[in-house]
Structure formats: C-alpha cells, structure tokens
Design a protein around this motif. Structure first.
Motif, PDB file in Angstrom:
ATOM      1  N   ILE A 101       8.233 -12.979  -7.523  1.00 51.01           N
ATOM      2  CA  ILE A 101       8.176 -12.151  -6.324  1.00 51.01           C
ATOM      3  C   ILE A 101       6.786 -12.275  -5.713  1.00 51.01           C
ATOM      4  CG2 ILE A 101       8.455  -9.856  -5.348  1.00 51.01           C
ATOM      5  CD1 ILE A 101      11.009 -10.820  -6.615  1.00 51.01           C
ATOM      6  N   CYS A 102       6.747 -12.639  -4.443  1.00 53.09           N
ATOM      7  CA  CYS A 102       5.476 -12.664  -3.735  1.00 53.09           C
ATOM      8  C   CYS A 102       5.190 -11.262  -3.209  1.00 53.09           C
ATOM      9  CB  CYS A 102       5.510 -13.671  -2.587  1.00 53.09           C
ATOM     10  SG  CYS A 102       3.927 -13.840  -1.739  1.00 53.09           S
ATOM     11  N   LYS A 103       4.019 -10.745  -3.515  1.00 55.90           N
ATOM     12  CA  LYS A 103       3.622  -9.407  -3.103  1.00 55.90           C
ATOM     13  C   LYS A 103       2.581  -9.495  -1.988  1.00 55.90           C
ATOM     14  CE  LYS A 103       5.903  -7.044  -6.339  1.00 55.90           C
ATOM     15  NZ  LYS A 103       6.866  -5.965  -6.060  1.00 55.90           N
ATOM     16  N   PHE A 104       2.747  -8.619  -1.001  1.00 56.80           N
ATOM     17  CA  PHE A 104       1.816  -8.550   0.121  1.00 56.80           C
ATOM     18  C   PHE A 104       1.498  -7.084   0.353  1.00 56.80           C
ATOM     19  CE2 PHE A 104       1.046  -8.859   4.882  1.00 56.80           C
ATOM     20  CZ  PHE A 104      -0.161  -9.533   4.772  1.00 56.80           C
ATOM     21  N   ARG A 105       0.337  -6.656  -0.117  1.00 57.11           N
ATOM     22  CA  ARG A 105      -0.038  -5.250  -0.056  1.00 57.11           C
ATOM     23  C   ARG A 105      -1.055  -5.016   1.068  1.00 57.11           C
ATOM     24  NH1 ARG A 105      -1.437  -3.060  -5.615  1.00 57.11           N
ATOM     25  NH2 ARG A 105       0.848  -2.994  -5.674  1.00 57.11           N
ATOM     26  N   LEU A 106      -0.761  -4.040   1.912  1.00 56.92           N
ATOM     27  CA  LEU A 106      -1.665  -3.630   2.974  1.00 56.92           C
ATOM     28  C   LEU A 106      -2.251  -2.274   2.622  1.00 56.92           C
ATOM     29  CD1 LEU A 106       0.517  -4.602   6.075  1.00 56.92           C
ATOM     30  CD2 LEU A 106      -1.352  -5.910   5.053  1.00 56.92           C
ATOM     31  N   LYS A 107      -3.550  -2.155   2.708  1.00 54.71           N
ATOM     32  CA  LYS A 107      -4.237  -0.905   2.431  1.00 54.71           C
ATOM     33  C   LYS A 107      -5.120  -0.584   3.632  1.00 54.71           C
ATOM     34  CE  LYS A 107      -7.186   1.341  -1.042  1.00 54.71           C
ATOM     35  NZ  LYS A 107      -7.905   1.159  -2.322  1.00 54.71           N
ATOM     36  N   ALA A 108      -4.928   0.614   4.198  1.00 55.75           N
ATOM     37  CA  ALA A 108      -5.617   0.940   5.440  1.00 55.75           C
ATOM     38  C   ALA A 108      -6.264   2.312   5.386  1.00 55.75           C
ATOM     39  CB  ALA A 108      -4.634   0.873   6.611  1.00 55.75           C
ATOM     40  N   LYS A 109      -7.327   2.443   6.177  1.00 56.40           N
ATOM     41  CA  LYS A 109      -7.983   3.729   6.384  1.00 56.40           C
ATOM     42  C   LYS A 109      -8.413   3.797   7.839  1.00 56.40           C
ATOM     43  CE  LYS A 109     -11.701   6.724   4.706  1.00 56.40           C
ATOM     44  NZ  LYS A 109     -12.845   6.859   3.753  1.00 56.40           N
ATOM     45  N   PHE A 118       4.214   2.293   9.571  1.00 60.45           N
ATOM     46  CA  PHE A 118       4.115   3.324   8.544  1.00 60.45           C
ATOM     47  C   PHE A 118       2.914   4.198   8.895  1.00 60.45           C
ATOM     48  CE2 PHE A 118       5.705  -0.681   6.967  1.00 60.45           C
ATOM     49  CZ  PHE A 118       6.868  -0.339   6.292  1.00 60.45           C
ATOM     50  N   SER A 119       3.149   5.475   9.068  1.00 59.10           N
ATOM     51  CA  SER A 119       2.102   6.369   9.578  1.00 59.10           C
ATOM     52  C   SER A 119       0.970   6.554   8.576  1.00 59.10           C
ATOM     53  CB  SER A 119       2.701   7.722   9.935  1.00 59.10           C
ATOM     54  OG  SER A 119       3.202   8.365   8.770  1.00 59.10           O
ATOM     55  N   ILE A 120      -0.213   6.799   9.112  1.00 62.22           N
ATOM     56  CA  ILE A 120      -1.386   7.074   8.297  1.00 62.22           C
ATOM     57  C   ILE A 120      -2.147   8.219   8.956  1.00 62.22           C
ATOM     58  CG2 ILE A 120      -2.671   5.239   9.504  1.00 62.22           C
ATOM     59  CD1 ILE A 120      -4.297   4.860   6.955  1.00 62.22           C
ATOM     60  N   LYS A 121      -2.570   9.185   8.154  1.00 63.91           N
ATOM     61  CA  LYS A 121      -3.268  10.355   8.677  1.00 63.91           C
ATOM     62  C   LYS A 121      -4.747  10.055   8.884  1.00 63.91           C
ATOM     63  CE  LYS A 121      -0.098  13.634   6.465  1.00 63.91           C
ATOM     64  NZ  LYS A 121       0.015  14.761   5.491  1.00 63.91           N
ATOM     65  N   ALA A 122      -5.354  10.800   9.774  1.00 64.57           N
ATOM     66  CA  ALA A 122      -6.769  10.614  10.081  1.00 64.57           C
ATOM     67  C   ALA A 122      -7.615  10.804   8.831  1.00 64.57           C
ATOM     68  CB  ALA A 122      -7.207  11.587  11.171  1.00 64.57           C
ATOM     69  N   GLY A 123      -8.502   9.855   8.572  1.00 66.16           N
ATOM     70  CA  GLY A 123      -9.418   9.943   7.444  1.00 66.16           C
ATOM     71  C   GLY A 123      -8.792   9.648   6.102  1.00 66.16           C
ATOM     72  N   LYS A 124      -7.507   9.348   6.068  1.00 66.09           N
ATOM     73  CA  LYS A 124      -6.812   9.095   4.813  1.00 66.09           C
ATOM     74  C   LYS A 124      -6.596   7.596   4.595  1.00 66.09           C
ATOM     75  CE  LYS A 124      -6.259  13.451   3.778  1.00 66.09           C
ATOM     76  NZ  LYS A 124      -6.930  14.054   2.601  1.00 66.09           N
ATOM     77  N   THR A 125      -6.261   7.270   3.347  1.00 69.69           N
ATOM     78  CA  THR A 125      -5.956   5.886   2.985  1.00 69.69           C
ATOM     79  C   THR A 125      -4.487   5.794   2.606  1.00 69.69           C
ATOM     80  OG1 THR A 125      -8.195   5.499   2.158  1.00 69.69           O
ATOM     81  CG2 THR A 125      -6.478   3.994   1.392  1.00 69.69           C
ATOM     82  N   ARG A 126      -3.840   4.706   3.010  1.00 72.95           N
ATOM     83  CA  ARG A 126      -2.440   4.517   2.640  1.00 72.95           C
ATOM     84  C   ARG A 126      -2.209   3.052   2.299  1.00 72.95           C
ATOM     85  NH1 ARG A 126       3.292   6.055   5.798  1.00 72.95           N
ATOM     86  NH2 ARG A 126       4.591   5.541   3.980  1.00 72.95           N
ATOM     87  N   GLU A 127      -1.258   2.838   1.374  1.00 72.05           N
ATOM     88  CA  GLU A 127      -0.877   1.487   0.983  1.00 72.05           C
ATOM     89  C   GLU A 127       0.601   1.258   1.255  1.00 72.05           C
ATOM     90  OE1 GLU A 127      -1.687   0.675  -3.073  1.00 72.05           O
ATOM     91  OE2 GLU A 127      -3.873   0.759  -2.877  1.00 72.05           O
ATOM     92  N   ILE A 128       0.927   0.052   1.678  1.00 72.86           N
ATOM     93  CA  ILE A 128       2.308  -0.396   1.823  1.00 72.86           C
ATOM     94  C   ILE A 128       2.396  -1.786   1.211  1.00 72.86           C
ATOM     95  CG2 ILE A 128       4.085  -1.159   3.464  1.00 72.86           C
ATOM     96  CD1 ILE A 128       3.914   1.830   3.268  1.00 72.86           C
ATOM     97  N   THR A 129       3.415  -2.017   0.396  1.00 71.36           N
ATOM     98  CA  THR A 129       3.582  -3.318  -0.247  1.00 71.36           C
ATOM     99  C   THR A 129       4.910  -3.928   0.165  1.00 71.36           C
ATOM    100  OG1 THR A 129       2.277  -2.614  -2.163  1.00 71.36           O
ATOM    101  CG2 THR A 129       3.665  -4.565  -2.432  1.00 71.36           C
ATOM    102  N   ALA A 130       4.857  -5.171   0.587  1.00 74.03           N
ATOM    103  CA  ALA A 130       6.068  -5.939   0.882  1.00 74.03           C
ATOM    104  C   ALA A 130       6.332  -6.883  -0.277  1.00 74.03           C
ATOM    105  CB  ALA A 130       5.898  -6.724   2.178  1.00 74.03           C
ATOM    106  N   SER A 131       7.599  -7.012  -0.665  1.00 72.57           N
ATOM    107  CA  SER A 131       7.995  -7.878  -1.774  1.00 72.57           C
ATOM    108  C   SER A 131       8.976  -8.925  -1.266  1.00 72.57           C
ATOM    109  CB  SER A 131       8.643  -7.065  -2.897  1.00 72.57           C
ATOM    110  OG  SER A 131       7.741  -6.093  -3.405  1.00 72.57           O
TER     111      SER A 131
END
Length: 739
Positions: free
Chosen positions: A187-195, A282-295
């Motif tokens: 499985i190829c994983k593609f993880r996005l992490k944003a702030k 995918f929503s992200i709140k102000a000042g917060k960090t969120r991750e989304i992973t595609a498989s």
C-alpha cells in the motif's frame, strides 16, 4: 526502406504534399555515422516516439492552460522569470528538460515504484496520474507546493520515506510518502499534515499529470461514504476520514483549483479528453494541526513480499559505512536503499524513464550489489540473463549494442570471484556461446583499416555519439573473452585456451588501432573510436582502466585521456557530456574518479565532493544535471546507475583489488581522520574473500588500520595506502598496520 517500390512510394507521397524527401534525408543523416548493420535501435526509437508523443500532448494542453496547477517542473520551466525557463518557440514537443528530479519509494521486491517530485507530488503507479496536497485558508489564500519557490525535502532511509515541507504566510503543509504492507498487499501511503493560523481545509488533489507531463484521467467517482476515490474504474484511493467537501472538474470547466470555494459538491466526474481533476477537502481549525492519509493499493492481491521489517532485514550483512561526514554517510545509505529498491527480480536503472532492462546498466548495478554483499539479489538478477540470450549467443537487450556480451561475461566472472564459487554446469553453454559471439562478431583483419579486427560500428552507449567503431565495445569484448576463459579453465580447458587466444588477438588489434590514433592525434589519449578526435565521447574509452582493469593504473593512454577530459570536458568539477545528455553526469564523473584513485592521484576526492554536491536532498542523482539550475535535464530523475557508482566509489576507497593484490584504505579522506573518530567499512566481498576494515585514531596521532577477513583461499598480498602516510605492505596474517 531498402525495397525499391516502397522507397519510390514514400518519395512520391512526400513530394506530393510538399514535404522533404525522407529517404534522402535519412541517407544524409546516416552519412554522418559509420556504416552499420543497425541504424538506430528500434527499442530506442520506440521509446523516443512515446516520449515525444507525450511532449506533443503537453504542447497542446499546458501552454494554453497556465492557470492550472501543474507539477513543479512545469511551473518553473514555463515561468519566464525563473532560471529554468525554456522558450518554446519552434519546439513541437514540450518535455521536462529542466527539473527531471524525483525519488522512488517502495518495498523490497515490490515491482511498483511510486515516485515523489521535488515538491511532494506523488505518482503512485508507473507513468500514472498523481496526488498532490494543498492547504486552503478560509480567506481564499491557497498554499500550492508546486508554485512555492522554496521547500524542504528529505528522505528517511530507514524505511525509505520521502518528506516534503512547504509554507506561506501562516500556512504550513507537509507531505510524507512511503509504502508498507497491509495483509500482504503493498500500500502506498500519502500523508498530509497541515497547520493554519486561520481556519481552512486540507486539500487532497487528484491530478492528470506527473513529472513527464499530462497523464490522462477519464473518470473519477467518490464512494457513498465519501472516503474512497475510484479512478478510471481500476484504481482506488482511500482517505483516512470522509471528505467534508468534494469538487470535480473537467477540461472545459478548468482546473478544480478554481472551484475550491464553490458551494455545490460533485461526487463524480467524466472528461472526454482525459483531464478530470478532483479535490477532497478536510477542514482544519485555526491554530490547530490535522493529518489526512491517503492509501493506494499497488496490487489487487496479496504478494509474496518480505514483512514490514524488510528494510532492516535486507540491510543485515551488507557492507556498512561508518564515517564522520554526515553527507557522505547519508548518500551511501540512500544509494544502498536505491539498489535494494530497484532489484526486485531484474535490476532497473530507474523507477520511471528507465524502468526497463539493459545489460550495460545491469552489469554496473549488479557489480555494486556484489561489492557490498547483497549477493542474493545479484544472483537472482544474473539467473535471468540466459533467457535474454539469442540462439547466436548474443545477449540482447536492444539491437546494435556490441558491448553487452562482454559486460555479461565480465559480471558473471565477478560474481564467481566475489563468492569464491565456480560456475555451475548450466552456465557452461551461455558462457561459451556468449564468448563465441564476440569472436565471430569481430571484423576481418585482412585490411589495413584502423577498425580492422575490432567490433563493428554500432550505437553502443548512446552518449558516445552516432554509430562508430567504439573502443568501449572492444574493451568490453576483450574483458568478456578473458572472463570466459577463466570461468571455463577448470571444466573446459580447450575452450578456455581458445577464448584466451582470441582475447590476446583482439588486444593486439585494439593496440594497433590505438597506435594509429596516437600518431594521428600526436598524443597517447584514446578517442572514442579510430575515426574520432578527442572529445567528450572519449569517456567511454576509460573502460580499459575502470572497471575492466585491462591496463595498468599508470598506462599513459589512460592517464592522458583523463587529463584531456579534466581539461576540456569538466564544468564545476563534474564531467559535462555535451553529446545528447548536455548535462553534468554524476556516474561518469565517478568513472574518472576511479581512474584517479587507481593511479594514486588525490584529485579523485575533488570529483567525489563535486558529485556529492550534485545530489538531491533525498540523496539521488538524475542521469544528467543542468549546469545552471542543478535540476535534472536528461534521463531518469532517480538514476540507479549513479547510486551504484557512488556505492562502488566508497567501497573502493576502503577496499579494492589491484591484480593479485588487495589495496586497503587508498581513498580515505584525510579530513575524516582529523575528526578523531573511528571509521569503518564492511563486510565487503572481494575476489580474495570478504573483508571488514576499521581505522582507529590514537593519542600519538598515527592511526591504526585493522582488518578481519574470511579468505577464499590464501591471504593475498595487502597494501595499506592511507592518504597522508607512506604505503605499508602488511605482514602476512597480521590483520593490522600502524601508519
């Protein structure tokens, strides 16, 4: 084209429509090369046609839609303010000539090799569509990594993971790409992490493009649970969370990027010209960090692949480097990972443009596998060679390459030398037929022509120029005959002697031809062929010294050739190949460095440093590198032959064979010793046995060189040649030398 009616028909049709006569044009082109039975290998013509067909599509799509978000190379190459800009003018095809850089990820023995471009865009399948990550702020600002002038990218070599970070005005986005097994399926994983300093959305974008340009997507459909894309009905992308908003667009309605703020959702889309774009938000709140992973499953069924700790297992027992220079350490470890990744069965010189088989590239890559103890991989690749041998004995990867048989026989002998084994019976026939092919292929010697007794004119290594009687082919032919003679000496002494006699005769023919060149050129340096002046193609003639060692390290023909190349063909410390490649070549620079190392010339280290400086931040080299921008300009953006040469260069700095002697530590940089740290390498197979070397500093300032070995037979004579100290001939059985 030799059939007269066909020639007349082609001429007639061309003239009727106002085109140049293609028959006359081809005749003119062939006049610039030596007569050859093969004009241009059909395999290269086919690959070139496919390559430029893509470029033709690019020219019809990209320049008219520059408001789309394109891959990094397009954003730079089409930007008139960017150093990578290339005017398109009369160019019929638009291809990546400025930033051919990417890094493969994968799992040991998995044939699928996803690639990641310099801004983190992931292409999960061979020449497929891609996934990209963006960060959209609620005020409309959007962080688009491919348009970012700066980014940070690196590779974690422990699990072969590529990481990319981009930022813009309070928006931070990172992507991480790797491959792991889930229930036996890669499985190829593609993880996005944003702030983000303001509320917004992570955007997972489906793109109809890759590092070569347009790659069609005809249909995409979002699942009812909003967590899976079905792409063209045969590939899936699964999200770690349901998409909260989702948009799809087609060619007529423009890139989905301009629709990210639309209110209406779309769950599927179709494009009749294959330019579907889609975005899952995918929503992200102000000042917060969120991750989304595609498989992305790389296969439909479980495969017989090693477990998820395979990277650790694969590295067990191979030659490890321990040195105090982090850059060299990283490049070595990355190169080893690259060799493992690209040897699932066959060995590939690249994950994308060069994901195909050539005997030439395979010989060098397998030599690197052998040189650091990845012997099982080397043996598995070699076992596939006989099935590519024709009835005539020709080891054929593409027509017109007369070096292949010599390279195959040489690397076979190398395998048996380094393992201390003799060839099994099933190798007897391929070896004999391969050597006989070389003998039969040579030209008649009855003439006084400079090419008498050599191999025919051919395309050979395409970076040497048009068809000619290349000495590169001849040196490999001689080496192959010598290798066959050695491998057959025990079981077939008569055939062995015949091949040895043929090698001697072949050597005389080449020496006679080179003497003619010396008289013509008024210097001993070896041109690419008997009919060429000294030029960049002479790089091929270095094969006499590396890796075949057909001559002594101080052969004046070899050293004068190197001096010419260093004086006339080097740019910023690296070899510049102005034929076809038109770029700096890491792997060919290291060929020159190997010659200098053998000769005891300290300039080898300058070349190694130059090559290290040319590496990407993920530890890779494109085949050719733009002298100005340092981006890839030719070939595969992840060139495995270059990785192989780096491994071999490091290995030979610690341990190398020179005839019947073993040379230790001949290339250790003095700056490493000045740190006072222990330096080591091994266990490294050699033709004498497997050796591990350690250099330990002491309070007196004179280091101690120690080695342990598992010799095949008797211990060979050992020369310790640590730079900065007098050479020491080791006492038999001592296992150490004080410098």
């Amino acid at each position: 084209m030799n059939w007269l009616p066909w020639r007349l028909l082609v001429k007639s049709v061309a003239r009727k429509h106002g085109f140049l006569d293609p028959i006359a044009l081809l005749a003119k082109l062939h006049g610039f090369a030596q007569p050859s039975e093969v004009g241009e290998p059909i395999e290269l013509l086919r690959a070139g046609a496919v390559f430029h067909a893509r470029g033709l599509i690019n020219s019809r799509v990209i320049q008219h839609n520059l408001d789309w978000v394109w891959p990094y190379w397009i954003e730079r190459q089409f930007d008139p303010k960017d150093p990578s800009f290339i005017p398109r003018a009369f160019s019929i095809t638009h291809i990546n000539l400025s930033n051919r850089n990417w890094t493969a990820v994968g799992h040991p023995d998995c044939d699928e090799l996803p690639i990641v471009d310099p801004r983190g865009m992931l292409t999960p399948f061979f020449d497929s569509w891609s996934l990209d990550g963006w960060l959209l702020a609620e005020d409309g600002r959007c962080l688009l990594p491919s348009r970012s002038k700066t980014a940070r990218q690196w590779q974690d070599v422990d699990d072969v993971r590529v990481n990319t970070e981009s930022s813009m005005d309070g928006l931070e986005l990172s992507s991480h790409a790797w491959v792991e097994l889930e229930q036996g399926v890669p499985i190829c994983k593609f993880r996005l992490k944003a702030k983000s300093e303001v509320a917004g959305s992570i955007v997972l974008a489906l793109r109809p493009s890759n590092p070569e340009g347009v790659s069609f997507i005809n249909r995409v459909k979002l699942s009812k649970k909003r967590d899976v894309w079905a792409v063209d009905g045969n590939r899936t992308v699964t999200f770690s969370a349901p998409a909260e908003r989702h948009h799809v667009s087609d060619y007529r309605n423009g890139d989905v990027h301009i629709h990210l703020m639309d209110r209406d959702d779309q769950s599927d889309g179709v494009c009749d010209v294959g330019m579907v774009t889609a975005a899952a938000l995918f929503s992200i709140k102000a000042g917060k960090t969120r991750e989304i992973t595609a498989s992305i499953p790389l296969s439909d069924n479980p495969a017989s692949l090693p477990a998820n700790d395979a990277w650790q297992t694969e590295r067990e027992g191979h030659a490890r480097l321990v040195c105090p220079e982090p850059r060299y350490q990283f490049l070595y470890d990355a190169a080893v990972a690259s060799l493992i990744l690209h040897s699932p069965d066959d060995v590939y010189p690249g994950p994308f443009t060069y994901k195909r088989f050539w005997f030439r590239d395979a010989a060098f890559i397998i030599n690197a596998l052998l040189g650091i103890g990845l012997t099982d991989r080397a043996e598995r690749a070699l076992s596939r060679f006989p099935q590519r041998q024709t009835r005539s004995g020709y080891f054929r990867s593409q027509e017109g390459e007369w070096d292949a048989n010599g390279e195959v026989l040489w690397i076979l002998k190398r395998f048996f030398d380094l393992t201390g084994r003799r060839p099994e019976k099933h190798w007897h026939d391929p070896i004999c037929r391969g050597a006989q092919w070389i003998t039969h292929k040579r030209l008649r010697k009855e003439t006084e022509a400079p090419h008498a007794g050599l191999l025919p004119a051919g395309f050979s290594a395409e970076h040497l120029g048009p068809n000619d009687y290349y000495y590169w082919d001849d040196f490999w032919g001689i080496s192959g005959l010598q290798a066959a003679a050695d491998m057959l000496a025990e079981d077939s002494p008569e055939e062995s002697q015949l091949f040895w006699n043929d090698a001697v005769d072949f050597t005389k023919a080449v020496d006679r031809s080179l003497e003619g060149c010396q008289q013509r050129l008024k210097r001993p340096g070896m041109p690419a062929s008997p009919y060429r002046r000294l030029d960049a193609g002479a790089i091929g003639s270095l094969a006499i010294g590396y890796p075949t060692q057909l001559c002594k390290p101080d052969d004046p023909r070899l050293l004068d050739c190197v001096e010419f190349l260093l004086e006339r063909c080097f740019v910023d410390g690296a070899f510049y190949q102005d034929m076809i490649h038109s770029g700096l070549n890491a792997y060919l620079t290291l060929h020159v460095a190997q010659i200098l190392l053998r000769a005891g010339d300290p300039r080898y280290l300058e070349l190694m440093d130059a090559v290290a400086d040319l590496a990407s931040t993920t530890g890779q080299w494109p085949e050719a590198i733009h002298p100005g921008t340092r981006g890839g300009c030719m070939g595969d953006g992840h060139h495995v032959w270059a990785s192989a040469e780096w491994v071999l260069m490091v290995r030979n700095c610690f341990v190398r064979e020179e005839g019947d002697r073993l040379v230790l530590c001949g290339g250790i940089p003095e700056r490493w010793r000045e740190t006072g740290e222990t330096i080591s390498f091994g266990p490294a197979p050699t033709s004498f046995g497997t050796v591990s070397v350690t250099i330990t500093p002491n309070a007196e300032g004179s280091p101690k060189v120690e080695w342990t070995a598992d010799w095949h037979n008797e211990e060979p004579p050992i020369d310790v040649k640590l730079p900065g100290y007098d050479a020491v001939i080791a006492s038999p059985g001592a296992g150490f030398a004080k410098m």
